[in-house]
Scaffold this active site. Structure first.
Site, PDB file in Angstrom:
ATOM      1  N   TYR A 289      -8.620 -27.262 -32.199  1.00  0.00           N
ATOM      2  CA  TYR A 289      -8.457 -26.276 -33.278  1.00  0.00           C
ATOM      3  C   TYR A 289      -7.569 -26.846 -34.387  1.00  0.00           C
ATOM      4  O   TYR A 289      -7.899 -26.757 -35.568  1.00  0.00           O
ATOM      5  CB  TYR A 289      -7.866 -24.990 -32.717  1.00  0.00           C
ATOM      6  CG  TYR A 289      -7.589 -23.939 -33.760  1.00  0.00           C
ATOM      7  CD1 TYR A 289      -8.602 -23.126 -34.224  1.00  0.00           C
ATOM      8  CD2 TYR A 289      -6.308 -23.758 -34.273  1.00  0.00           C
ATOM      9  CE1 TYR A 289      -8.357 -22.148 -35.183  1.00  0.00           C
ATOM     10  CE2 TYR A 289      -6.054 -22.794 -35.225  1.00  0.00           C
ATOM     11  CZ  TYR A 289      -7.075 -21.990 -35.683  1.00  0.00           C
ATOM     12  OH  TYR A 289      -6.823 -21.039 -36.634  1.00  0.00           O
TER      13      TYR A 289
ATOM     14  N   SER B 193      -4.574 -23.168 -41.204  1.00  0.00           N
ATOM     15  CA  SER B 193      -3.775 -22.665 -40.087  1.00  0.00           C
ATOM     16  C   SER B 193      -2.440 -23.377 -40.058  1.00  0.00           C
ATOM     17  O   SER B 193      -2.344 -24.551 -40.440  1.00  0.00           O
ATOM     18  CB  SER B 193      -4.497 -22.914 -38.767  1.00  0.00           C
ATOM     19  OG  SER B 193      -3.658 -22.595 -37.674  1.00  0.00           O
TER      20      SER B 193
END
Length: 156
Positions: free
Chosen positions: A62, A49
């Site tokens: 996250y 990510s």
């Protein structure tokens, strides 16, 4: 997807997020790596990510899990490169998925949707699929180690 400040998230959220984002990658690697090493050929593409590289507000947990995926992928790449096995990590920015709707904080969901609208929309699943296919289809002697992508108007 558990979003919010790190200190306010229950430990179960930590365990769940790591189980999905990190242990899932480990399980995938373990399922295929042995045969790739035996064949002296293969390609592993992990989903990282942009948040692993440029931490995003309210995404601390996250971000941490995706940073682990990036680190694991790079270390694995170094370990298996001499066996002609490629390891890549794709690091997308905002993607148009339903994942944000699993967030319990309605203010974060609204803020995310407003942000995506402000950048002209997020990447689509089809966009990511095309990138994955292009990465896989590169000649075996080329390894895209890390591919960071985002919508053109996404500044972060």
């Amino acid at each position: 997807m558990f979003l919010g400040d790190i200190g306010s998230q229950p430990s179960q959220h930590w365990h769940t997020m790591f189980a999905v984002n990190v242990n899932g990658v480990i399980n995938g690697v373990q399922a295929c790596l042995k045969s790739m090493l035996e064949q002296k050929r293969g390609t592993i593409i992990n989903m990282g990510s942009l948040g692993a590289i440029k931490p995003l507000d309210h995404h601390g947990l996250y971000n941490a899990t995706k940073a682990a995926v990036h680190s694991l992928s790079e270390m694995l790449r170094q370990e298996v490169a001499h066996s002609n096995v490629r390891v890549s990590v794709v690091a997308p920015g905002a993607i148009d998925t339903n994942l944000i709707n699993t967030t319990k904080n309605p203010d974060l969901v609204t803020g995310h949707k407003e942000y995506v609208s402000s950048i002209g929309g997020a990447l689509s699943a089809k966009d990511i699929a095309m990138l994955l296919l292009a990465t896989y289809q590169m000649p075996q002697h080329i390894c895209i180690r890390e591919l960071v992508v985002g919508a053109t108007q996404q500044v972060v």
